[in-house]
Design an enzyme around this catalytic site. Sequence first.
Site, PDB file in Angstrom:
ATOM      1  N   HIS A  58       0.750  -1.236   0.032  1.00 28.66           N
ATOM      2  CA  HIS A  58       0.134   0.020   0.075  1.00 28.66           C
ATOM      3  C   HIS A  58       0.830   1.234   0.104  1.00 28.66           C
ATOM      4  O   HIS A  58       0.443   2.432  -0.663  1.00 28.66           O
ATOM      5  CB  HIS A  58      -1.008   0.103   1.169  1.00 28.66           C
ATOM      6  CG  HIS A  58      -1.967  -1.064   1.367  1.00 28.66           C
ATOM      7  ND1 HIS A  58      -1.944  -1.761   2.425  1.00 28.66           N
ATOM      8  CD2 HIS A  58      -2.806  -1.443   0.755  1.00 28.66           C
ATOM      9  CE1 HIS A  58      -2.871  -2.794   2.321  1.00 28.66           C
ATOM     10  NE2 HIS A  58      -3.503  -2.496   1.202  1.00 28.66           N
ATOM     11  N   LYS A 111     -18.036  -6.686   7.296  1.00 30.48           N
ATOM     12  CA  LYS A 111     -16.590  -7.165   6.927  1.00 30.48           C
ATOM     13  C   LYS A 111     -15.995  -7.404   8.286  1.00 30.48           C
ATOM     14  O   LYS A 111     -15.672  -6.357   8.883  1.00 30.48           O
ATOM     15  CB  LYS A 111     -15.520  -6.508   5.718  1.00 30.48           C
ATOM     16  CG  LYS A 111     -14.585  -7.450   5.231  1.00 30.48           C
ATOM     17  CD  LYS A 111     -14.042  -6.894   3.961  1.00 30.48           C
ATOM     18  CE  LYS A 111     -12.933  -7.193   3.666  1.00 30.48           C
ATOM     19  NZ  LYS A 111     -12.055  -6.711   2.524  1.00 30.48           N
ATOM     20  N   ARG A 122      -2.182  -6.124  -8.646  1.00 34.78           N
ATOM     21  CA  ARG A 122      -0.865  -6.812  -8.291  1.00 34.78           C
ATOM     22  C   ARG A 122      -0.575  -8.118  -9.291  1.00 34.78           C
ATOM     23  O   ARG A 122       0.581  -8.469  -9.844  1.00 34.78           O
ATOM     24  CB  ARG A 122      -0.716  -7.538  -7.036  1.00 34.78           C
ATOM     25  CG  ARG A 122      -0.830  -6.617  -5.905  1.00 34.78           C
ATOM     26  CD  ARG A 122      -1.497  -7.068  -4.456  1.00 34.78           C
ATOM     27  NE  ARG A 122      -2.885  -7.516  -4.565  1.00 34.78           N
ATOM     28  CZ  ARG A 122      -3.580  -7.752  -3.735  1.00 34.78           C
ATOM     29  NH1 ARG A 122      -2.930  -7.629  -2.509  1.00 34.78           N
ATOM     30  NH2 ARG A 122      -4.783  -8.091  -3.773  1.00 34.78           N
ATOM     31  N   SER A 128      -3.134  -7.990   2.792  1.00 36.47           N
ATOM     32  CA  SER A 128      -3.406  -7.907   4.271  1.00 36.47           C
ATOM     33  C   SER A 128      -4.032  -9.139   4.682  1.00 36.47           C
ATOM     34  O   SER A 128      -3.563  -9.382   5.712  1.00 36.47           O
ATOM     35  CB  SER A 128      -4.268  -6.803   4.404  1.00 36.47           C
ATOM     36  OG  SER A 128      -3.702  -5.474   3.987  1.00 36.47           O
TER      37      SER A 128
END
Length: 166
Positions: free
Chosen positions: A19, A43, A92, A130
Amino acid sequence: MKKRIAVYPGSFDPIHHGHLDLIQRSRPLFDELHVAVLENEGKKSLFTVAERVEMIRELLCEHEDCQVDSFSGLLVDFMDEVGAKAVVRGLRAVSDFEVEFQMALMNRKLNPKVETVFMMPKADLTYVSSRLIKEVCGLGGDLSSLLPDIIWKKLQARLDTRSSDE
Ligand code: PNS
């Protein structure tokens, strides 16, 4: 000239070097960058939204050109509030593409003036997420090189309290 304002939205649970690499790369491209933590009740997260905002603020010295906020509801509404026209998102791997492509087009459907800018992180950070960091560290793996020191310590402490609660 009108200010070029962008939002870099995400869960950042927790923020990691991938990040931060993206923030560093996008900061010079815009007059103002808002790192925006999603308030998502649905979440399950390891850190609260307030903790995540605080952690990011500790890492980025906030200036007029880089601010840390949280938002709820639609991203395009938050963008309206801060006057942003661009969304920054990291790509990514090809696996990110499909969901990011859908989100970008959905945001464009909601507001045709919104553009999504995709950026690639440093090659050696492309496998970092993460979710994986939490999973591996929760099982005792040492990923301290993937996170800033202060975040690594907070992650260890949170995982320790979690396991002692269980
Ligand atoms: O870090 P994440 O979890 O991949 O970030 C996802 C995020 C926050 C960018 C996305 O869930 C989002 O923008 N949520 C806000 C709700 C919204 O606007 N949804 C419509 C766009 S698809």
